[in-house]
Enzyme design. Structure first.
Site, PDB file in Angstrom:
ATOM      1  N   HIS A 222      -3.944   6.714   1.409  1.00 15.70           N
ATOM      2  CA  HIS A 222      -4.201   5.407   0.793  1.00 15.70           C
ATOM      3  C   HIS A 222      -5.662   5.030   1.044  1.00 15.70           C
ATOM      4  O   HIS A 222      -6.221   5.363   2.086  1.00 15.70           O
ATOM      5  CB  HIS A 222      -3.241   4.377   1.415  1.00 15.70           C
ATOM      6  CG  HIS A 222      -3.604   2.975   1.087  1.00 15.70           C
ATOM      7  ND1 HIS A 222      -3.806   2.551  -0.203  1.00 15.70           N
ATOM      8  CD2 HIS A 222      -3.822   1.884   1.886  1.00 15.70           C
ATOM      9  CE1 HIS A 222      -4.128   1.267  -0.180  1.00 15.70           C
ATOM     10  NE2 HIS A 222      -4.146   0.846   1.067  1.00 15.70           N
TER      11      HIS A 222
ATOM     12  N   ASN B 177      -9.994  -1.075  -2.563  1.00 16.45           N
ATOM     13  CA  ASN B 177      -8.582  -0.852  -2.219  1.00 16.45           C
ATOM     14  C   ASN B 177      -7.704  -1.366  -3.358  1.00 16.45           C
ATOM     15  O   ASN B 177      -7.608  -2.573  -3.580  1.00 16.45           O
ATOM     16  CB  ASN B 177      -8.297  -1.609  -0.917  1.00 16.45           C
ATOM     17  CG  ASN B 177      -6.847  -1.518  -0.468  1.00 16.45           C
ATOM     18  OD1 ASN B 177      -5.978  -1.076  -1.203  1.00 16.45           O
ATOM     19  ND2 ASN B 177      -6.586  -1.969   0.749  1.00 16.45           N
TER      20      ASN B 177
ATOM     21  N   CYS C 212       0.812  -1.231   0.000  1.00 20.21           N
ATOM     22  CA  CYS C 212       0.000   0.000   0.000  1.00 20.21           C
ATOM     23  C   CYS C 212       0.839   1.271   0.000  1.00 20.21           C
ATOM     24  O   CYS C 212       0.335   2.352  -0.298  1.00 20.21           O
ATOM     25  CB  CYS C 212      -0.927   0.010   1.207  1.00 20.21           C
ATOM     26  SG  CYS C 212      -1.911  -1.483   1.273  1.00 20.21           S
TER      27      CYS C 212
HETATM   28  O1  UT7 Z   1      -4.633  -1.764   2.482  1.00 21.07           O
HETATM   29  C1  UT7 Z   1      -4.129  -2.776   3.261  1.00 21.07           C
HETATM   30  C2  UT7 Z   1      -4.324  -2.542   4.697  1.00 21.07           C
HETATM   31  N1  UT7 Z   1      -5.604  -3.055   5.102  1.00 21.07           N
HETATM   32  C3  UT7 Z   1      -6.385  -2.363   5.890  1.00 21.07           C
HETATM   33  O2  UT7 Z   1      -6.064  -1.259   6.246  1.00 21.07           O
HETATM   34  C4  UT7 Z   1      -7.650  -3.028   6.329  1.00 21.07           C
HETATM   35  C5  UT7 Z   1      -7.909  -2.756   7.786  1.00 21.07           C
HETATM   36  N2  UT7 Z   1      -9.062  -3.490   8.307  1.00 21.07           N
HETATM   37  C6  UT7 Z   1     -10.325  -3.286   7.887  1.00 21.07           C
HETATM   38  O3  UT7 Z   1     -10.565  -2.523   6.965  1.00 21.07           O
HETATM   39  C7  UT7 Z   1     -11.442  -3.997   8.616  1.00 21.07           C
HETATM   40  O4  UT7 Z   1     -10.888  -4.696   9.713  1.00 21.07           O
HETATM   41  C8  UT7 Z   1     -12.249  -4.994   7.734  1.00 21.07           C
HETATM   42  C9  UT7 Z   1     -13.117  -4.220   6.732  1.00 21.07           C
HETATM   43  C10 UT7 Z   1     -11.359  -5.943   6.992  1.00 21.07           C
HETATM   44  C11 UT7 Z   1     -13.199  -5.814   8.614  1.00 21.07           C
HETATM   45  O5  UT7 Z   1     -14.047  -4.951   9.344  1.00 21.07           O
HETATM   46  P1  UT7 Z   1     -14.199  -5.082  10.924  1.00 21.07           P
HETATM   47  O6  UT7 Z   1     -15.149  -4.053  11.326  1.00 21.07           O
HETATM   48  O7  UT7 Z   1     -12.821  -5.038  11.538  1.00 21.07           O
HETATM   49  O8  UT7 Z   1     -14.853  -6.500  11.069  1.00 21.07           O
HETATM   50  P2  UT7 Z   1     -14.314  -7.787  11.837  1.00 21.07           P
HETATM   51  O9  UT7 Z   1     -13.175  -8.405  11.092  1.00 21.07           O
HETATM   52  O10 UT7 Z   1     -14.131  -7.449  13.277  1.00 21.07           O
HETATM   53  O11 UT7 Z   1     -15.541  -8.760  11.705  1.00 21.07           O
HETATM   54  C12 UT7 Z   1     -16.808  -8.444  12.307  1.00 21.07           C
HETATM   55  C13 UT7 Z   1     -17.808  -9.495  11.874  1.00 21.07           C
HETATM   56  C14 UT7 Z   1     -17.296 -10.913  12.043  1.00 21.07           C
HETATM   57  O12 UT7 Z   1     -18.393 -11.728  12.441  1.00 21.07           O
HETATM   58  P3  UT7 Z   1     -18.607 -12.130  13.989  1.00 21.07           P
HETATM   59  O13 UT7 Z   1     -17.366 -12.870  14.379  1.00 21.07           O
HETATM   60  O14 UT7 Z   1     -18.745 -10.813  14.715  1.00 21.07           O
HETATM   61  O15 UT7 Z   1     -19.838 -12.948  13.941  1.00 21.07           O
HETATM   62  C15 UT7 Z   1     -16.893 -11.321  10.658  1.00 21.07           C
HETATM   63  O16 UT7 Z   1     -16.943 -12.705  10.413  1.00 21.07           O
HETATM   64  O17 UT7 Z   1     -18.106  -9.346  10.481  1.00 21.07           O
HETATM   65  C16 UT7 Z   1     -17.907 -10.596   9.808  1.00 21.07           C
HETATM   66  N3  UT7 Z   1     -17.482 -10.329   8.450  1.00 21.07           N
HETATM   67  C17 UT7 Z   1     -18.327 -10.123   7.432  1.00 21.07           C
HETATM   68  N4  UT7 Z   1     -19.672 -10.145   7.378  1.00 21.07           N
HETATM   69  C18 UT7 Z   1     -20.239  -9.891   6.184  1.00 21.07           C
HETATM   70  C19 UT7 Z   1     -16.202 -10.195   7.997  1.00 21.07           C
HETATM   71  N5  UT7 Z   1     -16.224  -9.901   6.676  1.00 21.07           N
HETATM   72  C20 UT7 Z   1     -17.524  -9.869   6.306  1.00 21.07           C
HETATM   73  C21 UT7 Z   1     -18.191  -9.612   5.097  1.00 21.07           C
HETATM   74  N6  UT7 Z   1     -19.523  -9.636   5.074  1.00 21.07           N
HETATM   75  N7  UT7 Z   1     -17.511  -9.334   3.971  1.00 21.07           N
END
Ligand code: UT7
Length: 336
Positions: A261, A291, A115
């Protein structure tokens, strides 16, 4: 003293639009979840036919940047290509782009900074220019993520955020006493977090590099500790931005636009809040493209210029980013 100026920019996004609803056909997700957690509405993915690689997207962006600079490929002294999704394991996409531009011996470097590929590329280009080793450089950030994403619920946290695209800039060393070019930069890496966002296989450290079992276990798809990367980003982006402002002896009042980014709209909203930035001073386009990793900053830069969101002369931009590595950094660039 020689300063690095931007002579032309270009971007290329594949025509195929993939909406959040389209993704629900492959995995358990929803438009509502994706928009709430990431801000993404749609992304561009390469066509399913045709074997299109990062160098192909980079070529299209480069042709536009070169024509805006009024250059032909033969004018280039160096190509720097930032990507985490190279066309081949080796050789680098820079070599492939060089050939596609019809060049026969121009040096080409690939950089693997994910990134922050554009940020690292700018600093490398600046060093080449200041040392007199090159005077006309093409810097490209390009990714084809879509062919390397898991189209299943297991990979949904990663798959929904990534898009394909490329941005390119033509950089030239110009003799001037004016305070223009790269005014300050601060780049970092911390490999302790390598496994927070990675594709594990195939890899040289695995023997054999790839097996059917690795494929079945999903070790060939990107894995991310999203929450941890998120936390790092919202802390380090404001910190490193303040460092470059201090280094340049500037305040946010001197900055016409902040281009972060595009990893997650929520990260950029936290960043905006901690920097106390008004809406018109920060640019986001993740809603349309997702992204695009090394492509995201140069794509955004090209749009900012096209939309005339910065003054044509002496427009000053602060770039910042954090991603896999982890690598992070910021820099301030002023147009001539
Ligand atoms: O450019 C490279 C660098 N990358 C980044 O900067 C990314 C940084 N991280 C993020 O953008 C976020 O962490 C994500 C968008 C990847 C995930 O969002 P989050 O708010 O951190 O969600 P989470 O991983 O804590 O997951 C929350 C819930 C989970 O379910 P439970 O365990 O609470 O039941 C996941 O399984 O959301 C679920 N989940 C989804 N649900 C529907 C994870 N991905 C999805 C999805 N659709 N695509």
């Amino acid at each position: 003293m020689k300063k690095m100026v931007i002579k032309g920019t270009g971007r290329y996004l594949p025509e195929r639009i993939v909406t959040n609803d389209d993704l629900t056909k492959f995995m358990d997700t929803s438009d509502e979840w994706i928009q709430q957690r990431t801000g993404i509405e749609e992304r561009r993915w390469v066509s399913e036919e045709g074997n299109i690689g990062a160098s192909d997207l980079g070529l299209e962006a480069s042709k536009i940047a070169l024509s805006r600079a009024g250059w032909v490929p033969e004018d280039l002294d160096l190509i720097i290509f930032g990507t985490l999704s190279p066309d081949l394991f080796f050789p680098g996409s820079g070599c492939l782009l060089q050939s596609k531009l019809g060049l026969k011996s121009t040096p080409a470097i690939d950089i693997r900074q994910q990134c922050t590929g554009f940020l690292y590329g700018m600093e490398i280009a600046d060093a080449y220019i200041k040392s007199g080793h090159a005077s006309r450089i093409l810097l490209v950030g390009a990714e084809v993520h879509s062919t390397g994403l898991e189209m299943a619920t297991r990979g949904r946290d990663v798959t929904v955020i990534f898009g394909d695209g490329a941005g390119a800039v033509c950089l030239e060393g110009v003799e001037t006493d004016e305070n223009v070019g790269l005014l300050a930069a601060s780049l970092h890496a911390q490999g302790d977090y390598a496994e927070a966002l990675m594709v594990e296989a195939p890899a040289s450290r695995l023997n054999p590099r790839i097996t059917h079992e690795m494929i079945d276990d999903g070790r060939v798809w990107p894995k991310m500790d999203g929450r941890n990367v998120f936390k790092l980003a919202v802390k380090r982006l404001p910190e490193v931005s303040q460092v470059v402002l201090d280094k340049a002896g500037l305040t946010l009042d001197d900055i016409d636009m902040v281009i972060p980014h595009q990893a997650n709209l929520r990260i950029n909203q936290f960043f905006q809040k901690s920097m106390n930035l008004p809406d018109e001073k920060i640019y986001n386009n993740i809603q349309k493209y997702g992204n695009t990793t090394a492509g995201s900053i140069p794509i955004a830069l090209d749009e900012v210029i096209e939309k005339k969101l910065i003054p044509k002369e002496k427009g000053t931009i602060l770039f910042a980013g954090l991603g896999a590595g982890v690598t992070w950094g910021a820099m301030i660039f002023r147009f001539m």
